[in-house]
Design a protein around this motif. Structure first.
Motif, short mmCIF file in Angstrom:
data_model
loop_
_atom_site.label_atom_id
_atom_site.label_comp_id
_atom_site.label_asym_id
_atom_site.label_seq_id
_atom_site.Cartn_x
_atom_site.Cartn_y
_atom_site.Cartn_z
N TYR A 183 -39.87 8.71 -23.53
CA TYR A 183 -39.73 9.47 -22.66
C TYR A 183 -38.58 8.80 -21.42
O TYR A 183 -38.26 9.57 -20.69
N LEU A 184 -38.11 7.60 -22.09
CA LEU A 184 -37.11 6.34 -21.31
C LEU A 184 -36.08 7.29 -21.70
O LEU A 184 -34.74 7.50 -20.78
N PHE A 185 -35.29 7.38 -22.77
CA PHE A 185 -34.77 8.04 -22.96
C PHE A 185 -34.57 9.39 -22.51
O PHE A 185 -33.31 9.96 -21.91
N ILE A 186 -35.58 10.08 -22.63
CA ILE A 186 -34.86 11.54 -22.12
C ILE A 186 -34.67 12.02 -20.95
O ILE A 186 -33.63 12.14 -20.27
N ALA A 187 -35.46 10.31 -20.01
CA ALA A 187 -35.04 10.26 -18.82
C ALA A 187 -33.43 10.04 -18.69
O ALA A 187 -32.73 10.26 -17.80
N VAL A 188 -32.87 9.13 -19.44
CA VAL A 188 -31.85 8.32 -19.27
C VAL A 188 -30.85 9.80 -20.16
O VAL A 188 -29.54 10.32 -19.18
N PHE A 189 -30.78 11.03 -20.62
CA PHE A 189 -30.34 11.85 -21.08
C PHE A 189 -30.20 13.11 -19.79
O PHE A 189 -28.50 13.26 -19.16
N ASP A 190 -31.01 12.29 -19.51
CA ASP A 190 -31.27 13.95 -18.07
C ASP A 190 -30.36 13.68 -17.31
O ASP A 190 -29.81 14.25 -16.79
N ALA A 191 -30.23 12.07 -16.94
CA ALA A 191 -29.63 11.59 -16.01
C ALA A 191 -28.04 11.42 -16.26
O ALA A 191 -27.18 11.62 -15.01
N SER A 192 -27.81 11.34 -17.34
CA SER A 192 -26.53 11.49 -17.61
C SER A 192 -25.20 12.44 -17.50
O SER A 192 -24.49 12.46 -17.15
N GLY A 193 -26.18 13.64 -17.59
CA GLY A 193 -25.94 14.79 -17.71
C GLY A 193 -25.06 14.70 -18.56
O GLY A 193 -23.85 15.60 -18.72
N GLN A 194 -25.37 13.93 -19.90
CA GLN A 194 -24.58 13.63 -21.06
C GLN A 194 -25.26 14.52 -22.53
O GLN A 194 -26.31 14.04 -22.56
N VAL A 195 -24.37 14.27 -23.30
CA VAL A 195 -25.19 15.62 -24.76
C VAL A 195 -25.28 14.33 -25.59
O VAL A 195 -25.88 14.19 -26.17
N SER A 196 -24.26 13.69 -25.35
CA SER A 196 -24.37 12.81 -26.37
C SER A 196 -23.81 11.07 -25.70
O SER A 196 -22.15 11.32 -24.53
N ILE A 197 -24.37 10.05 -26.18
CA ILE A 197 -24.02 9.02 -25.21
C ILE A 197 -23.80 7.60 -27.13
O ILE A 197 -24.54 7.35 -27.37
N GLY A 198 -22.77 7.04 -26.54
CA GLY A 198 -22.10 6.54 -27.85
C GLY A 198 -22.60 6.85 -29.33
O GLY A 198 -23.03 6.32 -30.28
N GLY A 199 -22.20 8.06 -29.34
CA GLY A 199 -22.86 8.68 -30.61
C GLY A 199 -24.02 9.78 -30.29
O GLY A 199 -24.02 9.91 -32.17
N PHE A 200 -24.50 8.97 -29.52
CA PHE A 200 -25.86 9.15 -30.45
C PHE A 200 -26.50 10.44 -29.70
O PHE A 200 -26.08 10.92 -27.75
N SER A 201 -27.04 11.22 -30.20
CA SER A 201 -27.72 13.17 -29.07
C SER A 201 -29.06 12.31 -28.08
O SER A 201 -29.50 10.81 -29.16
N LEU A 202 -29.91 12.90 -28.03
CA LEU A 202 -30.99 12.93 -28.23
C LEU A 202 -31.96 12.59 -29.03
O LEU A 202 -33.03 12.09 -28.79
N ARG A 203 -31.69 13.85 -29.29
CA ARG A 203 -32.64 13.96 -30.61
C ARG A 203 -32.66 12.40 -31.46
O ARG A 203 -33.94 12.05 -31.76
N ASP A 204 -31.21 11.59 -31.38
CA ASP A 204 -31.42 11.38 -32.52
C ASP A 204 -32.02 9.70 -31.55
O ASP A 204 -32.32 8.51 -32.48
N ALA A 205 -31.65 9.30 -30.30
CA ALA A 205 -32.29 8.71 -29.58
C ALA A 205 -33.25 8.70 -29.66
O ALA A 205 -34.03 7.13 -29.79
N ILE A 206 -34.76 9.62 -29.64
CA ILE A 206 -35.71 9.91 -29.83
C ILE A 206 -35.94 9.17 -31.68
O ILE A 206 -36.79 8.01 -31.91
N THR A 207 -35.14 9.74 -32.59
CA THR A 207 -35.89 9.13 -33.53
C THR A 207 -35.06 7.05 -33.76
O THR A 207 -36.29 6.93 -34.48
N PHE A 208 -34.44 7.16 -33.17
CA PHE A 208 -34.30 5.70 -32.79
C PHE A 208 -35.78 4.88 -32.18
O PHE A 208 -35.65 3.87 -32.72
N THR A 209 -36.33 5.12 -31.56
CA THR A 209 -37.25 5.15 -30.75
C THR A 209 -38.33 5.01 -32.08
O THR A 209 -38.95 3.72 -32.02
N ALA A 210 -38.54 6.01 -33.29
CA ALA A 210 -39.71 6.14 -34.30
C ALA A 210 -38.99 5.33 -34.73
O ALA A 210 -40.29 4.02 -35.27
N LEU A 211 -38.12 4.61 -35.07
CA LEU A 211 -37.06 4.15 -36.37
C LEU A 211 -37.56 2.41 -35.92
O LEU A 211 -38.13 1.05 -36.81
#
Lengths: 265, 267, 332
Positions: free
Chosen positions: A37-65
């Motif tokens: 949820y932190l990453f969801i909020a971060v992507f939301d606030a950044s207004g970007q689709v990708s940060i450092g090559g990570f999409s939101l879905r990638d970032a969520i997968t990152f937390t899972a891994l």
């Protein structure tokens, strides 16, 4: 063979802690939720689709891994078995036994790691998709490379712990420093947030250490963030650290042993 | 009562004196935990490179949440150290030594241990909190300072309740309750960020069932003059200490229940 | 007038039976099956002020459980205990002020603190008046020779020193009754002796009541006039040590020095327990054979230089009781 037996022992020892494993999975997953949820909020606030090559879905997968494999890779849990035996002097009796000390502990700890990959990692990777959509490797080759990278990460993680433990040969209070090393590893390995989120100068500092090879590399391979030449470069660097760090550990241990023998502990 | 506090002070000073025999080890653990945990906060700072604010909360404001949550949790953990080691106290039979003394058993558990090495984490929380207070856009008057003090007290009380509940389980199981980590470490991590970023069901659980949101979130809304995104009544920030005290009260009741069981089952 | 009254005391533990395996672990969470263990069954006795009672029994006989109920740590399943009209677990506060407890296996002191500081803390915990505290401390320092290590942290003490410190700590607040759980376990002869002398001294001069559990029969022989023996939770014997010996001390030993090397020196009805060169030791029971009969049969067959008859000591008597389960037979 001794080392295979030790590996099995290390694995079996974990079976005794069933309730701890269940509690561990629950805790890891809860932290996963918070971080997602932190990453969801971060992507939301950044207004970007990708940060450092990570999409939101990638970032969520990152937390899972990270939540799934963090305990196995020794970022969530710290290990001080060797340090303890050095502090107490019990190591003297271990040194008289006919086994290779580094391999002895490596085998045992790999047993623990493999157990935790299966019984702490996989459950989390299975539960996560019920809550969030994850990114998955797109080819068999990618799965294989990820497994290879994860295996090398385990060895480097062990070396990191072992090496810190060996500092007990020289410093009475190495444990305190070890604790810092452990906490620092959470940051510089890219466990807390992906290294691609770092400013360049900070990432450059991290890349000089073996720590990114423990977390960041396997994850970038899993997500497909690292591709083509970058992927092989990352794997090559991991391989370099596996070899170099093993040698460093062996040399450090020998120096420590020599010191112990000369000074009589 | 006063005599009890004096005795507590004596026992605590004995604890500190005995740990000062390992002074260097204490300093190392303190420094390493402090610096290591600062790195954890650094990761929050890095996230702010990519956004101006987190759901309307500036970095200073998030630092305030983060610092207060860490400080309250870690301080509470230091104060309740005796409960932290309680599973071992029971397992090694040391609880019998407590029951043969003419003092309240819970009081003695409180006074049995003071893990001063854990101050490192509390200091890190206080450090981040201090920066946030200095940096945030708040006029610090009597009302604000009072709210801050009550909020920290509430947090300490809330987490103390959780630690005691977790420890009380060792009257039943050998290990105590590890799943309690979800609420203690997990809880302090959760309220390090604004509650509004989480899923609705999580918010509801931690507002209405377990009053985690009252540890620092509601008091912070008051201090920062923010509108409650969940539209709950304006007196919510003032419920902070009463609700947190309820958690502690629940833990006392549970403890009372557990000790009865110990005396009737034996160890 | 009895000081400690124990009436039909019972303690039953519920022991969870764990199912094995992963599925079992989950089922354990949902429902647990219990079996009942009767640790103490229907024990009654009374102890007068100033007595020194030995509480004996094999491991797991129920000794510790009884002591834990007497000290107020555990609540009985049924039955009554009063110590000077106080019910231990109901008025724990008043009760614990009047008792002292020493666990041989585990210290009650602060591990990392010097002995003297532990004493100091106990002074405040028990509210011992300053002059009384000093007086007691002086007395124990003399009797137990605490001076040599009173500034040493407890963790650095030898076992014997630690036990002396624990004993002193248990007596600082002038308890009326002291419970000692295995007070000499693991100690060498000198240390044991010092502790026994101390207990005797305090018992006789200060009139403090002592109840001690022990495995060490030397403790019993040196200290206890009265012995209680417990096995499988039942009180099997309660009386003077001498009576125990008279009733059950049946096995005597005969040590014989032969004049020559004989191949077979066995005699029906006597058991050879040791053979060393020409010296042989027989054990025989009063019921089966008299000493003169045994000596007679030996003298008929062999040439004897010297012989000694040894009367049963407490150790043999008690071992005899444990092995033969003599007492439980009587009660069942």
């Amino acid at each position: 063979m001794l080392y295979l037996a030790l590996f099995r022992k290390g694995f079996q020892r974990m079976m005794a802690y069933r309730s701890a494993t269940l509690a561990g999975i629950a805790t890891n997953f809860f932290f996963g939720l918070l971080r997602t949820y932190l990453f969801i909020a971060v992507f939301d606030a950044s207004g970007q689709v990708s940060i450092g090559g990570f999409s939101l879905r990638d970032a969520i997968t990152f937390t899972a891994l990270t939540q799934a494999f963090g305990s196995s890779l020794g970022i969530i849990n710290w290990w001080w078995e060797v340090g303890k035996t050095i502090e107490s002097g019990e190591i003297i009796t271990d040194l008289t036994k006919p086994f290779h000390y580094f391999s002895f502990w490596l085998s045992r700890d790999l047993g623990r790691m493999v157990f935790q990959v299966i019984f702490r990692g996989l459950p989390i990777m299975i539960v996560y998709p019920f809550f969030f959509e994850l990114t998955w490797p797109t080819s068999m080759a990618q799965w294989l490379l990820f497994s290879l990278s994860l295996s090398m990460a385990m060895i480097i993680s062990f070396c990191w712990h072992f090496w810190m433990n060996c500092l007990s040969f020289w410093f009475v209070n190495a444990k305190g420093f070890g604790r810092f090393a452990w906490l620092a590893a959470a940051f510089f390995s890219g466990f807390l947030i992906p290294l691609s989120f770092f400013p360049d100068w900070l990432k450059a500092i991290a890349m000089w250490t073996p720590l990114p090879a423990i977390i960041n590399t396997p994850i970038e391979i899993y997500l497909g963030v690292a591709q083509g030449a970058a992927l092989w470069e990352a794997l090559g660097l991991q391989l370099f650290w596996v070899i170099a760090f093993t040698i460093i550990c062996e040399l450090t241990f020998r120096a420590g042993r020599k010191r112990l023998v000369i000074q009589g502990g | 009562m006063i005599e009890g506090f004096r005795l507590y002070a004596r026992l605590m000073s004995a604890q500190i004196r005995s740990q000062m025999q390992y002074k260097m080890s204490f300093i190392m653990e303190f420094a390493s935990t402090f610096m290591g945990m600062i790195l954890e906060f650094a990761s929050v700072v890095v996230l702010f490179i990519h956004m101006p604010a987190l759901d309307g909360w500036t970095l200073a404001e998030v630092a305030f949440l983060y610092g207060s949550a860490e400080f309250a949790m870690a301080l509470s953990q230091v104060i309740t150290s005796g409960f932290d080691v309680f599973p071992e106290t029971v397992r090694l039979g040391k609880f019998d030594s407590i029951l043969i003394r003419p003092r309240n058993a819970m009081f003695q558990v409180f006074a049995s241990e003071l893990a001063i090495r854990r101050f490192g984490r509390a200091a890190q929380g206080l450090f981040v909190l201090g920066i946030a207070i200095w940096w945030m856009d708040v006029d610090w008057g009597v009302a604000e300072w009072s709210m801050l003090a009550v909020m920290i007290l509430g947090g300490v009380v809330f987490f103390a309740g959780l630690f005691i509940i977790g420890a009380t389980f060792s009257f039943w199981t050998v290990e105590g309750l590890e799943a309690m980590n979800i609420l203690t470490y997990g809880g302090s991590t959760m309220v390090a960020y604004p509650m509004s970023i989480y899923a609705e069901w999580m918010r509801n659980v931690f507002i209405f069932i377990i009053p985690l949101a009252f540890v620092n979130y509601y008091p912070s809304l008051f201090l920062l003059n923010k509108v409650d995104p969940f539209g709950l009544p304006g007196f919510m920030p003032f419920l902070s200490l009463p609700l947190c005290s309820l958690v502690l009260l629940a833990s006392l009741v549970f403890w009372h229940f557990g000790i009865k069981r110990y005396q009737s089952t034996g160890h | 007038m009895s000081f400690i009254k124990v009436d039909q005391l019972c303690k039953t533990f519920k022991v969870a039976t764990h199912k094995r395996g992963f599925v079992g672990a989950i089922r354990n969470l949902a429902s647990r099956q219990h079996s009942l263990v009767k640790a103490v069954q229907d024990i009654s006795f009374q102890i007068k002020r100033g007595e020194l009672v030995g509480y004996l029994g094999p491991n797991g006989a129920g000794k510790s459980t009884t002591i834990k109920m007497l000290t107020g740590i555990l609540v009985p399943s049924s039955g009554q205990i009063t110590v000077g009209n106080i019910i231990p677990w109901e008025q724990r506060n008043q009760h614990t002020r009047r008792i002292g407890v020493v666990f041989g296996q585990r210290t009650n002191l602060w591990w990392d603190l010097p002995v003297i500081e532990s004493f100091d803390l106990l002074k405040y915990i028990y509210n011992v008046p300053e002059d009384r505290f000093k007086q007691n401390l002086k007395k124990f320092e003399d009797l137990l020779e605490l001076g040599e290590f009173s500034n040493t942290p407890v963790r650095s003490l030898s076992l014997g020193q630690r036990m002396r410190a624990d004993l002193a700590a248990a007596l600082l607040h002038d308890p009326e009754v002291v419970f000692l759980d295995e007070p000499t376990i693991g100690l060498d002869v000198v240390a044991k002796d010092r502790i026994r002398t101390f207990i005797k001294e305090i018992n006789q001069n200060a009139g403090v009541t002592f109840i001690l559990t022990t495995h060490d029969l030397g403790d019993v022989q040196k200290l206890c006039r009265r012995v209680m023996m417990i096995d499988h939770g039942k009180l099997l014997f309660d009386g003077p040590l001498q009576e125990l010996q008279d009733r059950f001390g049946q096995e005597r030993e005969l040590e014989v020095d032969f004049a020559d090397d004989y191949e077979d020196v066995s005699i029906p009805g006597a058991k050879i327990i040791q053979q060393q060169g020409r010296q042989t030791t027989y054990r025989f029971s009063r019921e089966q054979m008299s000493a003169s009969k045994l000596i007679q049969s030996l003298a008929e067959k062999f040439q004897i230089i010297d012989l000694t008859v040894r009367e049963p000591d407490v150790e043999n008597t008690i071992r005899h009781i444990y092995e033969k389960k003599l007492l439980s037979h009587q009660n069942d």
